[in-house]
Every structure is written in C-alpha cells, then in structure tokens.
Design a protein around this motif. Sequence first.
Motif, PDB file in Angstrom:
ATOM      1  N   ASP A 163     -58.562 -37.567  48.367  1.00  0.00           N
ATOM      2  CA  ASP A 163     -57.200 -38.006  48.677  1.00  0.00           C
ATOM      3  C   ASP A 163     -56.334 -36.779  48.954  1.00  0.00           C
ATOM      4  O   ASP A 163     -56.434 -35.773  48.257  1.00  0.00           O
TER       5      ASP A 163
ATOM      6  N   LYS B 100     -53.364 -39.837  52.417  1.00  0.00           N
ATOM      7  CA  LYS B 100     -54.631 -40.525  52.205  1.00  0.00           C
ATOM      8  C   LYS B 100     -54.780 -40.841  50.719  1.00  0.00           C
ATOM      9  O   LYS B 100     -54.809 -39.950  49.883  1.00  0.00           O
TER      10      LYS B 100
ATOM     11  N   ASP C 204     -57.058 -43.639  49.920  1.00  0.00           N
ATOM     12  CA  ASP C 204     -58.142 -44.624  49.917  1.00  0.00           C
ATOM     13  C   ASP C 204     -59.537 -44.003  49.866  1.00  0.00           C
ATOM     14  O   ASP C 204     -60.454 -44.459  50.527  1.00  0.00           O
ATOM     15  N   THR C 205     -59.715 -42.972  49.065  1.00  0.00           N
ATOM     16  CA  THR C 205     -61.001 -42.277  48.999  1.00  0.00           C
ATOM     17  C   THR C 205     -62.144 -43.216  48.654  1.00  0.00           C
ATOM     18  O   THR C 205     -63.195 -43.172  49.290  1.00  0.00           O
ATOM     19  N   SER C 206     -61.973 -44.058  47.660  1.00  0.00           N
ATOM     20  CA  SER C 206     -63.051 -44.964  47.243  1.00  0.00           C
ATOM     21  C   SER C 206     -63.393 -45.958  48.342  1.00  0.00           C
ATOM     22  O   SER C 206     -64.564 -46.251  48.586  1.00  0.00           O
ATOM     23  N   ASN C 207     -62.373 -46.491  49.024  1.00  0.00           N
ATOM     24  CA  ASN C 207     -62.626 -47.419  50.129  1.00  0.00           C
ATOM     25  C   ASN C 207     -63.371 -46.731  51.263  1.00  0.00           C
ATOM     26  O   ASN C 207     -64.298 -47.304  51.846  1.00  0.00           O
TER      27      ASN C 207
ATOM     28  N   GLU D 107     -67.005 -47.644  52.888  1.00  0.00           N
ATOM     29  CA  GLU D 107     -67.213 -47.847  54.327  1.00  0.00           C
ATOM     30  C   GLU D 107     -68.309 -46.930  54.857  1.00  0.00           C
ATOM     31  O   GLU D 107     -69.167 -47.347  55.631  1.00  0.00           O
TER      32      GLU D 107
ATOM     33  N   SER E  88     -61.170 -40.951  58.069  1.00  0.00           N
ATOM     34  CA  SER E  88     -61.580 -42.315  58.401  1.00  0.00           C
ATOM     35  C   SER E  88     -62.929 -42.292  59.096  1.00  0.00           C
ATOM     36  O   SER E  88     -63.344 -41.255  59.620  1.00  0.00           O
TER      37      SER E  88
END
Length: 193
Positions: free
Chosen positions: A84, A94, A96-99, A103, A139
């Motif tokens: 993050d 940012k 959303d490191t886990s998301n 992905e 991303s």
Amino acid sequence: MVYVKWVFWVVFWAIVLAFLHYTLPQHDIVRITDTYGKRVDFGGNSIFWANSKSKNAAAPTSRDVFFIQAFRPNGKPIIYRNEDTGWGWPPYFKFDTSNLQAEASDLISKKSAAAPEWVSVRHYGWRSEFLSIYPNALSVKPVAGPDVRIIPWFNIVILTVLAALVWGIWARWRKFRTRRQKSRFDEYTDGWG
C-alpha cells in the motif's frame, strides 16, 4: 564558468528525469507465475519501500510484504512488490494490497499451458538485483496477448502539464531578464544624446 553552468543543468535535469521515471506509472505485459508473502528487513534500500517504518514496536525494521513473480514475453523474470502507498509518496492512494494479491493469484499462468494468460501490470519504481529493490504493482489486468500496446495517457497528461509549466516559467524569466537589461542600458545611456 560556462562548463559549470552546463554541468549543473545536466545534473539537475538528470535528477528530475530519474525522479519522474521512478514515480510515474509504467505498464509491463507479463505472465504471472507465483504470488507470495515474505518478511522483509529494511536496510540501506529503505527509501525505495512504500512505508519502511513499521508500526510494530517489536520489529521496527521489518514487516511482511507481498510479492508477484512474473515473466516477460522475452522470457526474462520480473518480480514486483505489492505494498500500500497509503497517503504517502507517490500519491497513488493504494489501499487494496490484499485484493490485488488475490487478483494476481487468480491470474497465475503456466508456460506449458496451451494458451498462457498475459496480464498488464501497472507499476511504479525500478527493479535492481544489486540494491534488492522492486517495482510496486498498482494493478493487474488481463490482456489479449504479449503484443498488446498500452498508451500511457496519465503520463502523457502529467508530462505535458509539467512541460507547459517549465516553459511558462522559462518564458517569464527571459522576459524579466530582457526588461532588466534594457532598463540598465537605459540608465547607462541616459544623457548621452
């Protein structure tokens, strides 16, 4: 004296360009092969990590970091860190490191697969084996193949705005210098005629 001036400007612009190259996002087309978490001890390269100051009092110089392993179309490996950035620099906000790790794990593709899955990884930063630094993934998106061309619109807009700003400052500085030299010339030549 002229050489010193030119050396100063060359070094100044080299630093500015290196800063922009590190900070602005880039896109790599890769095939993800693995994702994992690892405990990282920060040392002399801590300025290249998003948040090198740990909030854990027991281990102030280390923390867990996610990594994404991938291969480029030419077969060379590339490893991304997945951290993050939070509210710090660079301002990608940012959280959303886990998301992103989930992905990336879902997009793992084997070389031996009939149709390997290629992804575009948007990241900032550099990869240096010598300094043990990794670009930070922002991303991941599936793409049609390894030959996909991504146009960096964000970078184009930012660089255009910066170029306009530099040009505006330079033009005003030259106008100021011209007026100042003209007024000095008028002072010196006053009463000559």
